[in-house]
Design an enzyme around this catalytic site. Sequence first.
Site, PDB file in Angstrom:
ATOM      1  N   LEU A 255      89.327  64.179  21.652  1.00 26.54           N
ATOM      2  CA  LEU A 255      89.305  62.790  21.191  1.00 26.54           C
ATOM      3  C   LEU A 255      89.435  61.916  22.435  1.00 26.54           C
ATOM      4  CD1 LEU A 255      91.689  62.918  18.070  1.00 26.54           C
ATOM      5  CD2 LEU A 255      89.192  62.884  18.087  1.00 26.54           C
ATOM      6  N   ASP A 256      88.755  60.766  22.425  1.00 25.22           N
ATOM      7  CA  ASP A 256      88.840  59.849  23.565  1.00 25.22           C
ATOM      8  C   ASP A 256      90.277  59.372  23.743  1.00 25.22           C
ATOM      9  OD1 ASP A 256      86.109  60.060  23.774  1.00 25.22           O
ATOM     10  OD2 ASP A 256      85.716  58.217  22.656  1.00 25.22           O
ATOM     11  N   LYS A 257      90.560  58.847  24.937  1.00 22.87           N
ATOM     12  CA  LYS A 257      91.925  58.374  25.230  1.00 22.87           C
ATOM     13  C   LYS A 257      92.373  57.329  24.209  1.00 22.87           C
ATOM     14  CE  LYS A 257      94.694  56.575  29.005  1.00 22.87           C
ATOM     15  NZ  LYS A 257      94.706  56.092  30.388  1.00 22.87           N
TER      16      LYS A 257
ATOM     17  N   THR B  27      91.289  57.010  21.107  1.00 23.98           N
ATOM     18  CA  THR B  27      91.149  57.462  19.715  1.00 23.98           C
ATOM     19  C   THR B  27      92.459  58.087  19.234  1.00 23.98           C
ATOM     20  OG1 THR B  27      88.798  57.901  20.049  1.00 23.98           O
ATOM     21  CG2 THR B  27      89.826  58.981  18.172  1.00 23.98           C
TER      22      THR B  27
ATOM     23  N   LYS C 200      81.215  56.179  18.771  1.00 26.00           N
ATOM     24  CA  LYS C 200      81.017  54.909  19.500  1.00 26.00           C
ATOM     25  C   LYS C 200      79.542  54.715  19.821  1.00 26.00           C
ATOM     26  CE  LYS C 200      85.631  55.017  21.433  1.00 26.00           C
ATOM     27  NZ  LYS C 200      86.437  55.515  22.522  1.00 26.00           N
TER      28      LYS C 200
END
Length: 234
Positions: free
Chosen positions: A100-102, A104, A188
């Site tokens: 997961l992105d930072k 998210t 995104k």
Amino acid sequence: MRLDKYLSDMNVGTRTEIKKAVRQGQVSVDGVTVKNPGLSVNETSSVFYQGKEIVYEVFSYYMLNKPAGVITATEDRYQRTVLDLLPAERRKDLSPVGRLDKDTEGLLLITNDGDLNHRLLSPKHHVDKRYYAEIEGNVNESDVRAFADGLRLDDGLLCLPACLEILKSGDISEIEVEIQEGKFHQIKRMFEAVGKRVLYLKRLSMGPLVLDPSLAPGEWRKLTPEELASLQAE
Ligand code: URA
């Protein structure tokens, strides 16, 4: 393996605490109280620690509600990682399943079961992932159709059909979306492809595994046997 290793692998305490408990007669093996922390045991031994049975599990499986601001990695010199959220004695050989992105939040499975990790991430497998998101811009039915038809991303990648549900449409829209793959920044980039921007993103589920609503961001718990069985059946 040694009795103190068995107990420390099962996270009942630090090695020092465990040795002390054994010497004080608080541990039994196969019905007999033992006092030697170095006693040889194996995965089938019946071990009781302070009156509680401790079954040896080779693999560990944790559900984390990832908070924003930590990176999905096992270690980093400068930034906090998702593994820093687990107590040090539990970390050992654990890895997150997927990324997961930072910024998210939400469901992240963490395990040392390499086979399961590999299987859940395999592109052949198409494990569905469901996200909640807040979007800058008015998400509408034409976006729903575009997601269902399969969007083309900025680098030319054609996404598999995705199910977009509008919860609230407005200047800031709220949606849930289910995707079958897990490309870099996929949600995104899918919204960018329809001219919109993700403001907030949270993963709600991965295959049969659903984020436990009682876990606040940063909290974790072990998977239940039922959750594990459902993932293994994926
Ligand atoms: N899609 C994204 O864009 N980011 C995530 O963290 C997960 C899915």
